[in-house]
Write a protein that holds these residues in place. Sequence first.
Motif, mmCIF file in Angstrom:
data_model
loop_
_atom_site.group_PDB
_atom_site.id
_atom_site.type_symbol
_atom_site.label_atom_id
_atom_site.label_comp_id
_atom_site.label_asym_id
_atom_site.label_seq_id
_atom_site.Cartn_x
_atom_site.Cartn_y
_atom_site.Cartn_z
ATOM 1 N N LYS A 30 0.837 -1.201 0.000
ATOM 2 C CA LYS A 30 0.000 0.000 0.000
ATOM 3 C C LYS A 30 0.874 1.253 0.000
ATOM 4 O O LYS A 30 0.597 2.208 -0.743
ATOM 5 C CB LYS A 30 -0.923 -0.026 1.228
ATOM 6 C CG LYS A 30 -1.837 1.173 1.343
ATOM 7 C CD LYS A 30 -2.868 0.981 2.451
ATOM 8 C CE LYS A 30 -2.227 0.838 3.808
ATOM 9 N NZ LYS A 30 -3.234 0.757 4.902
ATOM 10 N N ILE A 31 1.925 1.244 0.813
ATOM 11 C CA ILE A 31 2.833 2.393 0.860
ATOM 12 C C ILE A 31 3.465 2.620 -0.515
ATOM 13 O O ILE A 31 3.553 3.757 -0.998
ATOM 14 C CB ILE A 31 3.913 2.181 1.933
ATOM 15 C CG1 ILE A 31 3.291 2.283 3.327
ATOM 16 C CG2 ILE A 31 5.056 3.187 1.776
ATOM 17 C CD1 ILE A 31 4.223 1.874 4.452
ATOM 18 N N CYS A 32 3.890 1.540 -1.142
ATOM 19 C CA CYS A 32 4.523 1.670 -2.465
ATOM 20 C C CYS A 32 3.524 2.143 -3.516
ATOM 21 O O CYS A 32 3.859 2.963 -4.378
ATOM 22 C CB CYS A 32 5.158 0.342 -2.868
ATOM 23 S SG CYS A 32 6.653 -0.030 -1.931
ATOM 24 N N ALA A 33 2.295 1.660 -3.440
ATOM 25 C CA ALA A 33 1.277 2.111 -4.394
ATOM 26 C C ALA A 33 0.999 3.601 -4.234
ATOM 27 O O ALA A 33 0.874 4.336 -5.224
ATOM 28 C CB ALA A 33 -0.003 1.307 -4.200
ATOM 29 N N GLU A 34 0.935 4.044 -2.983
ATOM 30 C CA GLU A 34 0.617 5.458 -2.717
ATOM 31 C C GLU A 34 1.760 6.408 -3.048
ATOM 32 O O GLU A 34 1.536 7.603 -3.232
ATOM 33 C CB GLU A 34 0.213 5.624 -1.251
ATOM 34 C CG GLU A 34 -1.128 4.974 -0.931
ATOM 35 C CD GLU A 34 -1.461 5.002 0.549
ATOM 36 O OE1 GLU A 34 -0.583 5.399 1.360
ATOM 37 O OE2 GLU A 34 -2.595 4.617 0.900
ATOM 38 N N THR A 35 2.986 5.874 -3.112
ATOM 39 C CA THR A 35 4.149 6.715 -3.423
ATOM 40 C C THR A 35 4.717 6.431 -4.814
ATOM 41 O O THR A 35 5.789 6.932 -5.156
ATOM 42 C CB THR A 35 5.263 6.508 -2.374
ATOM 43 O OG1 THR A 35 5.618 5.120 -2.342
ATOM 44 C CG2 THR A 35 4.806 6.965 -0.994
ATOM 45 N N ASP A 36 3.970 5.635 -5.595
ATOM 46 C CA ASP A 36 4.403 5.274 -6.953
ATOM 47 C C ASP A 36 5.805 4.669 -6.933
ATOM 48 O O ASP A 36 6.697 5.081 -7.682
ATOM 49 C CB ASP A 36 4.357 6.499 -7.869
ATOM 50 C CG ASP A 36 4.473 6.118 -9.345
ATOM 51 O OD1 ASP A 36 4.117 4.968 -9.695
ATOM 52 O OD2 ASP A 36 4.940 6.954 -10.142
ATOM 53 N N GLU A 66 7.981 5.592 4.190
ATOM 54 C CA GLU A 66 7.090 6.365 3.312
ATOM 55 C C GLU A 66 7.619 7.780 3.106
ATOM 56 O O GLU A 66 7.630 8.293 1.975
ATOM 57 C CB GLU A 66 5.686 6.409 3.903
ATOM 58 C CG GLU A 66 4.703 7.161 3.039
ATOM 59 C CD GLU A 66 3.277 7.100 3.550
ATOM 60 O OE1 GLU A 66 2.425 7.765 2.956
ATOM 61 O OE2 GLU A 66 3.031 6.384 4.542
ATOM 62 N N ARG A 99 8.728 9.656 -0.426
ATOM 63 C CA ARG A 99 8.110 10.904 -0.889
ATOM 64 C C ARG A 99 9.143 12.009 -1.137
ATOM 65 O O ARG A 99 8.882 12.952 -1.892
ATOM 66 C CB ARG A 99 7.059 11.388 0.115
ATOM 67 C CG ARG A 99 5.851 10.449 0.197
ATOM 68 C CD ARG A 99 4.710 11.043 1.010
ATOM 69 N NE ARG A 99 3.620 10.092 1.186
ATOM 70 C CZ ARG A 99 2.710 9.813 0.269
ATOM 71 N NH1 ARG A 99 2.753 10.416 -0.910
ATOM 72 N NH2 ARG A 99 1.736 8.929 0.513
#
Length: 198
Positions: free
Chosen positions: A25-31, A192, A196
Motif C-alpha cells: 500500500k505504501i509503495c502504491a501510494e508513493t508510486d 514512506e 516521498r
Amino acid sequence: MSKTVEFYFDLGSPATYLAYTQLPKICAETDSQLRYIPMLLGGVFKATGNASPAIIPAKGRYMFEDLNRYAKRYAVPLKINPHFPINTLMLMRAVTGIQLHHPERFQAFIDGLFNALWVEGRNLNEPETVAAVLSEHGFQPQAVMALVNDESVKAALKGNTETAIKRGVFGAPSMFVGNQLFFGQDRLEFVEAALREL
C-alpha cells in the motif's frame, strides 16, 4: 530512476509479517516499486551477535503485546504463533527458489506461508504441515522440495543474507530506500517519508 523499497525479510518474524501487510500500500501510494529480498534471519543473527527479543521473557511479552497493537492499527489479523520460533531455513530456501524459478507465483507463495504462520498459527517446523500448507495453496510439495535442495537456490539465499549483513542489516524486517536503512514494522512512516522525498 524509479523509487524502490528493498525489503529484506524472513517469514519467521512477526514484525516482518506486519511490514509485509503494509508495504504494498505504501509503495502504491508513493508510486514506488517493492523489491522482496529473502534472507535467513538466523544467519544474520549469527553474524551480528543479535538475537530474538523473545529470548528475554519480559521483552518477549512486551514485543508480542506491541505487535498486537500494530496489528490493530493496521487492521490486519495477527496470531502470535504458539510454535514460535520457527526454523525457517527450509522455508526461506523455498521462497528463494520460487522467486528465482516461478516469479509469477511468488506473491501467492509468500501470502500462503505468511498466513499459515501469523494468522493460522500453524507449526511450520513440521515438514508434513509445510506440505499440507503448500498443497492447500496449489503448490506441489515435491517440486518445492526440489527447489529447496537446489544448490543454486541455496547459494542465492546465502548471497542475499551476506549482502544484507554487509549493508548493515541486523534483524528483520529491514528496508532500504536508496542507502537508508529502516528496521522494524514501527518505522514504516519513515520509509514512506523517504520515498516521498525522492
